[in-house]
Design a protein around this motif. Structure first.
Motif, PDB file in Angstrom:
ATOM      1  N   ARG A 200      34.287  30.709  36.693  1.00 51.70           N
ATOM      2  CA  ARG A 200      34.519  31.808  37.215  1.00 51.70           C
ATOM      3  C   ARG A 200      33.196  32.417  38.009  1.00 51.70           C
ATOM      4  N   ILE A 296      45.471  38.046  44.041  1.00 49.73           N
ATOM      5  CA  ILE A 296      45.868  39.339  43.477  1.00 49.73           C
ATOM      6  C   ILE A 296      44.814  40.303  44.344  1.00 49.73           C
ATOM      7  N   ARG A 316      39.161  43.428  24.904  1.00 45.01           N
ATOM      8  CA  ARG A 316      39.823  42.463  24.513  1.00 45.01           C
ATOM      9  C   ARG A 316      39.544  41.171  23.570  1.00 45.01           C
TER      10      ARG A 316
ATOM     11  N   LEU B 243      46.276  38.825  35.871  1.00 42.70           N
ATOM     12  CA  LEU B 243      45.433  37.691  35.475  1.00 42.70           C
ATOM     13  C   LEU B 243      45.867  36.934  33.793  1.00 42.70           C
ATOM     14  N   THR B 244      46.308  37.959  33.297  1.00 44.57           N
ATOM     15  CA  THR B 244      46.967  37.438  31.849  1.00 44.57           C
ATOM     16  C   THR B 244      48.233  36.394  32.410  1.00 44.57           C
ATOM     17  N   LYS B 246      48.623  34.548  34.643  1.00 45.26           N
ATOM     18  CA  LYS B 246      48.117  33.534  35.303  1.00 45.26           C
ATOM     19  C   LYS B 246      47.264  32.506  34.271  1.00 45.26           C
ATOM     20  N   LEU B 248      44.490  33.386  32.943  1.00 42.17           N
ATOM     21  CA  LEU B 248      43.092  33.284  33.332  1.00 42.17           C
ATOM     22  C   LEU B 248      42.418  34.066  32.282  1.00 42.17           C
TER      23      LEU B 248
END
Lengths: 317, 249
Positions: A200, A296, A316, B243-244, B246, B248
């Motif tokens: 990443r 995205i 999260r 993102l979730t 996908k 990721l």
């Protein structure tokens, strides 16, 4: 049958992952044996690391005090001393390989193929030109040694761990020039993942506005466990050091996730990220070219969106 | 006084979005603006600064290829180079052949420093400087972002993947310029007029004793694979869900 020699990149202690990518590239050539050449000083562990890469038949080591630092003028004659035993000599298309391999090719009086991205055959390859705006197919003469650099973002890293190739010391008689002296390497220490190999990456552009503001990029990167990159504009402006630059003249990377923040998306930048799995773009200009390649896209003020995203991600976990 | 040789390649302008031609035999160049390869312009700027600081007596610019490259050489002269050499050939050129050509000129002109761009933005090869240094059996300092001359040696700061590396090299040497070495000057109109009177020598490649023997051949040009169209999200929540989705996060 092809005999391939790969020149290992390392810092004296650790083999660079770029070398395993070169092994993957070489493995795509049918019916090939792959040797890795480690130019090092006495007692280095790098050879053992190279011997553990799947697909490597043999590791050859040249130990010389001159190899304390990778200086192309000193290393090229050592590579050339062994090159005659091989049909191909590969190195990574990193600043190490880009510096060294053309010097090797010239001493062998052959052309060099830069940035191999696809192997078509033992002497036929694809490579990008014009910052990736065109892909050319090139053919090397069958009666010459193929000298090439491997575009590491185009290849998966070969597995490292189970294999144990034999390690042999290569005795070569070469004259190593003394006209070039290593003085220093200034590298900023970082605990973050390495930009070139990270899964990443979060990159910031000129829109960050200052080195202080770049802090939000680092925070977002930490929330994602990501490496930090930058556009050329951000490096030119002095927000971050040069080793963070991504693009045609910086690093070419292929992370699973790339987050471009405040980066307009000049073609020179896009060429550095086109192999990324998912590209996320955050930019307040909806016309920014980065959105043409983003998987995205979010049109937003980065100074609001980035801290908000960082908070959302942090909550999260 | 030292003589500096600077290579200037004529290349499609930096701002042009290059397209492969319909036959797949090259890229569209009809009516496309051509300029000095930006890295070479930086190389020339550095040479001029060294001369202005009293470290060099003469700056010579050279281009190898089609006669049209004299436009770029004139620009180089307008920037401040003392004279220009155009080596003409209609044969395809590899960096190795260009390096051999530069070496022939280095020997003819007793050059002590060669500065070229680290790469050209057309071929993106990043080879010529290194090859010249190898054939000349002299030091190379590639990807230079800072250059200090000290008598008969150079301290060069190089932009490498790990950070900034400093090399100390004896002259004669080859330096390849990176982006942050300097910002090239703008050419002023009077300088363009003056440049018309500066010497520009034309010489055929074969007259320099260099053969453009074939090596690696380019057989096909193709456009790159384009990425599929993405989605736009409205806010950070939308981004997190995308993102979730996908996998990721």
């Amino acid at each position: 049958m092809s005999k391939i020699l790969i020149v290992a990149e390392h810092d004296g202690r650790q083999l660079n992952t770029a070398t395993t990518k070169c092994v993957s590239c070489a493995s795509e050539i049918a019916d090939a044996t792959i040797d890795v050449l480690v130019l090092t000083t006495a007692g280095s562990e790098v050879a053992a690391q190279a011997a553990a890469i799947s697909g490597v038949g043999r590791v050859r080591v040249i130990e010389d005090p001159a190899n304390e630092h990778a200086v192309a003028a000193m290393q090229a004659p050592q590579v050339v001393a062994l090159a005659g035993e091989y049909s191909h000599v590969f190195g990574p298309s990193t600043t190490f390989g880009k510096d060294l391999m053309p010097r090797v090719a010239a001493l062998l009086d052959v052309d060099q193929i830069s940035d191999v991205m696809t192997v078509i055959g033992s002497h036929e390859f694809e490579r990008p030109i014009y910052a990736g705006n065109a892909i050319v197919t090139v053919t090397a003469p069958a009666d010459q040694i193929v000298v090439a650099t491997v575009r590491t973002a185009s290849f998966q890293a070969a597995e490292q761990g189970n294999a144990v190739a034999p390690v042999e010391n290569a005795e070569v008689e070469v004259e190593i020039p003394d006209h070039t002296r290593f003085v220093a390497l200034h590298a900023e220490a970082s605990d973050r993942p390495d930009l070139q190999t990270a899964a990443r990456v979060v990159s910031g552009g000129r829109a960050l506005g200052s080195a202080e503001n770049f802090e939000i990029i680092y925070k977002l990167a930490d929330a994602l466990g990501a490496a930090v990159g930058a556009s050329r504009a951000a490096v030119d402006a002095g927000y971050v050091p040069n080793e963070l630059q991504v693009g045609q003249t910086g690093k070419i990377i292929a992370p699973a996730l790339y987050v471009a923040v405040g980066i307009s998306g000049a073609i020179q930048h896009l060429t550095g990220i086109k192999d990324a799995g998912t590209i996320v773009a955050i930019n307040k200009d909806e016309e920014a070219p980065i959105f043409e390649v983003a998987d995205i896209g979010l049109v937003a003020d980065l100074f609001q969106a980035v801290p908000e995203l960082e908070k959302a991600l942090s909550s999260r976990t | 006084m030292k003589k500096i040789l600077v290579g200037l390649k004529r290349a499609v302008d930096y701002n042009i979005r290059v397209r492969v031609n319909s036959g797949g035999t090259g890229v569209e160049t009809d009516g496309v603006k051509m300029s000095i390869n930006p890295f070479d312009e930086i190389a020339l700027e550095e040479a001029l600064r060294l001369k202005e600081a009293g470290h060099a007596g003469e700056v010579i610019v050279v281009s190898v290829g089609a006669p049209e490259a004299q436009q770029q050489l004139r620009t180089g002269l307008a920037m401040g180079a003392d004279r220009a050499i155009l080596v003409t050939t209609s044969d395809p050129l590899s960096p190795r052949i260009v390096a051999k050509t530069l070496l022939a000129l280095v020997n003819r002109e007793s050059i002590e420093l060669v500065i070229v761009g680290k790469q050209t933005i057309d071929g993106d090869n990043n080879q010529t400087g290194q090859m010249l240094a190898a054939l000349w059996d002299r030091p190379q300092a590639t990807f230079a972002s800072k250059l200090e001359i000290d008598g008969d040696s150079l301290q060069v700061t190089r932009e490498v993947d790990a950070g900034l590396e400093v090399l100390d090299v004896d002259l004669p040497a080859v330096v390849t310029a990176d982006l942050r070495l300097n910002e090239p000057r703008y050419v002023k109109l009077p300088d363009i007029m003056k440049a018309k009177k500066k010497p520009l020598e034309e010489i055929a490649l074969s007259d320099l004793g260099v053969a453009a023997e074939a090596g690696v051949k380019t057989t096909k040009y193709a456009p790159p694979q384009s990425r599929s169209k993405g989605v736009m999200v409205d806010d950070v929540d939308g981004l997190v869900s995308a993102l979730t989705d996908k996998g990721l996060l």
